[in-house]
Design a protein around this motif. Structure first.
Motif, short mmCIF file in Angstrom:
data_model
loop_
_atom_site.label_atom_id
_atom_site.label_comp_id
_atom_site.label_asym_id
_atom_site.label_seq_id
_atom_site.Cartn_x
_atom_site.Cartn_y
_atom_site.Cartn_z
N ALA A 256 0.80 -1.16 -0.22
CA ALA A 256 -0.02 0.03 0.05
C ALA A 256 0.75 1.22 -0.16
CB ALA A 256 -0.94 -0.01 0.98
N VAL A 257 2.16 1.28 0.67
CA VAL A 257 2.74 2.50 0.97
C VAL A 257 4.11 2.42 -0.04
CG1 VAL A 257 1.96 3.00 2.89
CG2 VAL A 257 3.68 1.64 2.91
N CYS A 258 4.16 1.33 -0.66
CA CYS A 258 5.44 1.15 -1.61
C CYS A 258 6.74 1.13 -0.75
CB CYS A 258 5.36 2.42 -2.70
SG CYS A 258 3.95 2.66 -3.88
N ARG A 259 6.95 0.15 0.07
CA ARG A 259 8.14 0.13 0.84
C ARG A 259 8.71 -1.05 0.05
NH1 ARG A 259 6.99 4.34 2.30
NH2 ARG A 259 6.67 5.07 4.45
N VAL B 23 10.86 -4.00 2.09
CA VAL B 23 10.25 -5.10 2.76
C VAL B 23 9.93 -5.78 1.68
CG1 VAL B 23 8.00 -5.30 3.89
CG2 VAL B 23 9.29 -3.38 4.16
N LEU B 24 9.31 -5.41 0.36
CA LEU B 24 8.99 -6.33 -0.64
C LEU B 24 10.16 -7.21 -1.03
CD1 LEU B 24 6.44 -3.65 -2.58
CD2 LEU B 24 5.88 -5.91 -1.01
N GLU B 25 11.21 -6.50 -1.16
CA GLU B 25 12.48 -7.49 -1.61
C GLU B 25 12.81 -8.56 -0.45
OE1 GLU B 25 14.50 -7.34 -4.46
OE2 GLU B 25 12.64 -6.20 -5.15
N CYS B 26 12.57 -8.17 0.68
CA CYS B 26 12.71 -9.07 1.85
C CYS B 26 11.74 -10.44 1.63
CB CYS B 26 12.69 -8.40 3.17
SG CYS B 26 14.05 -7.53 3.62
N ALA C 136 -2.48 -0.03 -5.99
CA ALA C 136 -1.21 -0.57 -5.37
C ALA C 136 -0.84 -1.85 -5.41
CB ALA C 136 -1.61 -0.49 -3.80
N LEU C 137 -1.74 -2.81 -5.82
CA LEU C 137 -1.15 -4.28 -6.00
C LEU C 137 -0.71 -4.60 -7.43
CD1 LEU C 137 -0.78 -6.84 -5.04
CD2 LEU C 137 -3.03 -7.56 -5.74
N ARG C 138 -1.68 -3.60 -8.39
CA ARG C 138 -1.22 -3.82 -10.00
C ARG C 138 0.33 -3.04 -10.12
NH1 ARG C 138 -6.54 -2.12 -11.19
NH2 ARG C 138 -5.89 0.14 -11.58
N ASP C 139 0.67 -2.17 -9.22
CA ASP C 139 1.68 -1.45 -9.67
C ASP C 139 3.04 -2.01 -9.14
OD1 ASP C 139 0.35 0.38 -10.75
OD2 ASP C 139 0.30 2.01 -9.10
N ILE D 267 7.25 -1.62 -9.16
CA ILE D 267 8.01 -1.33 -8.01
C ILE D 267 9.00 -2.21 -7.40
CG2 ILE D 267 7.54 -0.76 -5.33
CD1 ILE D 267 4.70 0.32 -6.23
N SER D 268 8.52 -3.42 -7.55
CA SER D 268 9.46 -4.68 -7.16
C SER D 268 9.15 -5.74 -8.13
CB SER D 268 9.15 -5.15 -5.69
OG SER D 268 9.87 -6.17 -5.25
N PRO D 269 9.92 -5.95 -9.08
CA PRO D 269 9.51 -6.99 -10.21
C PRO D 269 9.86 -8.27 -9.38
CG PRO D 269 10.80 -5.16 -11.28
CD PRO D 269 10.81 -4.78 -9.79
#
Length: 380
Positions: A123-126, A129-132, A166-169, A173-175
């Protein structure tokens, strides 16, 4: 650890959880100075379970409970910590200490917090965190990975018409996380029952990702080292396998279960009849089928560019070729397949050799090259 625990017992739940994060940061920073691959010790896991997930160390003790506001504050603190921590190796080891499954009663609370944290990060494009989370998806059991995927699908695809932006993006943001998310989604929705057929909105989002970013499906597969063996119970190394299963099984699944699809152009408000359902679902899966074929066509060049061509699938290919040889053919050549549904020309452009297809709705099976083990695994 005993002194630290005594100090934490005197604090309130939120303050103790924050202190555990601070302790883990110092503890693993010191370890990283001595070794490149620190190990999460039992003492750290016990502190996390007792003071972050509020699981009492002894059954006779009552664990501290956080209010909903404190839980939200802890999620914000944790999210901010990973965002501000500059060392990726330190982020990864602390994320592992917090959320690696331990096969105990704390796993339910561990997964609950992980789902909320990753949902907040989306939601907040962190990105950190997504990479972890992407690394966590690579090494965790598939059952836990699909549980995390279900949380994100419920949060972003079930409460409003169409998936949230947010999810579509996340594809931009993090391929890497997006690739692992597709793998988890295709594992979760295996088309074996009505509840395990993806909604048209989710399907359209995944197909759009794959169609617009073909290399997304090979991102982890090409960048990660070749494993000596696949960890039992782990996700596939690439979403390509799950996407192939969707292509192969979708005609049977929709014909058998007749799950109502929703028109992508109208969001989640209009239920379709059987005929229209087949048309909409068929167009999406046809688009996915084409994308998968295009990925397979480009796979040889991608592997050659990474100096991996021939490293995968050579033994399987040679065994198949020997099994198909017949006496009397000049040079002992393998007899080519003669069935074709129109995809042969596309495949031969990539130098894939003779190809056959399982009907108009099937997936082409290449006769040689590194694609063979991928397809064999997918169709089994």
């Amino acid at each position: 650890m005993t002194d630290i625990r005594r100090s934490l017992l005197r604090r309130d739940a939120l303050s103790a959880a924050k202190e555990v994060l601070y302790h883990l940061d110092i503890h693993f920073s010191n370890q990283l100075q001595n070794t490149a691959a620190p190990v999460v010790d039992n003492g750290s896991v016990e502190l996390v379970e007792e003071f972050v997930f509020n699981m009492p160390k002894h059954r006779s003790m009552q664990g501290k409970k956080m209010t909903s506001l404190q839980e939200l504050q802890l999620l914000e603190i944790t999210c901010s910590y990973f965002q501000e921590q500059g060392k990726d190796s330190l982020r990864q080891i602390i994320f592992s200490a917090l959320f690696s499954p331990q096969s105990n009663v704390a796993d339910d609370r561990r997964m609950a917090m992980l789902g909320k944290l990753v949902s907040m990060a989306v939601a907040v494009c962190r990105v950190p965190v997504l990479e972890c989370a992407a690394s966590w998806l690579q090494r965790s059991p598939a059952s836990h990975c699909t549980r995390l995927a279900k949380v994100l699908v419920d949060d972003y695809c079930s409460w409003a018409p169409g998936p949230a932006h947010a999810l579509r993006d996340i594809v931009t943001i993090s391929p890497r996380f997006c690739s692992q998310f597709i793998t988890a989604v295709t594992t979760l929705y295996d088309l074996s029952s009505d509840d395990l057929i993806p909604s048209s909105d989710l399907l359209k989002m995944v197909v759009t990702w794959v169609h617009d970013n073909p290399h997304l499906t090979l991102l982890t597969f090409l960048s990660a080292p070749i494993p000596s063996s696949h960890p039992p119970g782990a996700l596939d190394s690439t979403p390509l396998l799950g996407l192939i299963r969707w292509c192969v099984k979708s005609p049977l699944a929709y014909k058998r279960h007749r799950k109502p699809l929703l028109a992508p152009s109208l969001g989640a408000t209009l239920a379709l009849g059987p005929a229209e359902e087949d048309r909409v679902g068929g167009s999406l899966y046809s688009m996915l089928h084409l994308s998968v074929l295009q990925i397979l066509v480009s796979l040889r060049a991608d592997l050659a560019e990474q100096h991996l061509y021939g490293a995968r699938g050579g033994a399987v290919t040679r065994a198949r070729g020997q099994a198909r040889r017949r006496p009397g053919l000049p040079g002992g050549r393998a007899e080519p397949r003669r069935r074709c549904c129109g995809n042969r020309a596309l495949l031969e452009q990539a130098g894939a050799g003779p190809a056959g297809c399982h009907g108009s709705g099937g997936v082409a099976v290449l006769q040689r090259g590194p694609e063979v083990p991928l397809l064999q695994t997918a169709i089994q």
